[in-house]
Design an enzyme around this catalytic site. Structure first.
Site, PDB file in Angstrom:
ATOM      1  N   SER A  73       0.800  -1.228   0.000  1.00 25.45           N
ATOM      2  CA  SER A  73       0.000   0.000   0.000  1.00 25.45           C
ATOM      3  C   SER A  73       0.833   1.279   0.000  1.00 25.45           C
ATOM      4  O   SER A  73       0.306   2.345  -0.303  1.00 25.45           O
ATOM      5  CB  SER A  73      -0.959   0.023   1.192  1.00 25.45           C
ATOM      6  OG  SER A  73      -0.268   0.257   2.394  1.00 25.45           O
ATOM      7  N   LYS A 110       0.885   4.790   6.926  1.00 25.17           N
ATOM      8  CA  LYS A 110       0.252   5.591   5.876  1.00 25.17           C
ATOM      9  C   LYS A 110       0.823   6.999   5.904  1.00 25.17           C
ATOM     10  O   LYS A 110       1.496   7.402   6.848  1.00 25.17           O
ATOM     11  CB  LYS A 110      -1.267   5.676   6.096  1.00 25.17           C
ATOM     12  CG  LYS A 110      -2.006   4.358   6.008  1.00 25.17           C
ATOM     13  CD  LYS A 110      -2.094   3.865   4.586  1.00 25.17           C
ATOM     14  CE  LYS A 110      -2.914   2.600   4.483  1.00 25.17           C
ATOM     15  NZ  LYS A 110      -2.130   1.412   4.344  1.00 25.17           N
TER      16      LYS A 110
END
Length: 156
Positions: A73, A110
């Site tokens: 990701s 993230k």
């Protein structure tokens, strides 16, 4: 933020891979000059001094830890599966930082950013949608200051 304690780590089901050994230093030779990533230049390599990577990469050792990235990701931000992340808990995250957070009982890595004008966690892969932070329980575990990845395939 206080440094992670053993109970904090085990509560998340994480395994401690090594003990903190801030007094264990390994200085390696640092070559004088630069290595060009473009057009080659004459190689007059000589050793200039020694470099301690801990001193260079970890300005706040008592507030820092390592962890491994898992998944794809964050590839658009240069964080790849298996990378070793250096995380500093003493830094306050700002927009654009890559952070480690506990989100709904799961740890994730993230980028802190904005989505539709609201704070959000952004991936570096279009397959993973942004995660809006409004109304979500989220605990910051630190700011990723560096990541280390191998340029050789594993097993070689």
């Amino acid at each position: 933020m206080p440094p992670l304690q053993h109970d904090d780590v085990t509560a998340w089901g994480l395994e401690i891979l090594g003990q903190s050994a801030c007094d264990s230093r390994h200085a390696l030779p640092l070559m004088a000059g630069e290595v060009r990533a473009g057009f080659p230049i004459h190689a007059d390599a000589e050793l200039d001094r020694v470099l301690d990577l801990t001193e260079h990469l970890i300005p706040h050792p008592s507030a820092s830890y390592f962890c491994r990235a898992k998944g794809d990701s964050m590839e658009g931000h240069g964080v790849y599966d298996g990378d070793l992340l250096i995380v500093d808990r003493s830094l306050a995250p700002v927009t654009g930082d890559i952070i480690v957070v506990a989100l709904d009982g799961e740890l994730t890595c993230k980028q802190l950013g904005q989505w539709h004008g609201q704070p959000a966690l952004l991936s570096g892969n279009p397959e993973y949608p942004p995660i809006a932070l409004r109304g979500v329980e989220c605990e910051t575990w630190g700011v990723v200051t560096h990541n280390i990845h191998s340029h050789r395939r594993r097993g070689r």
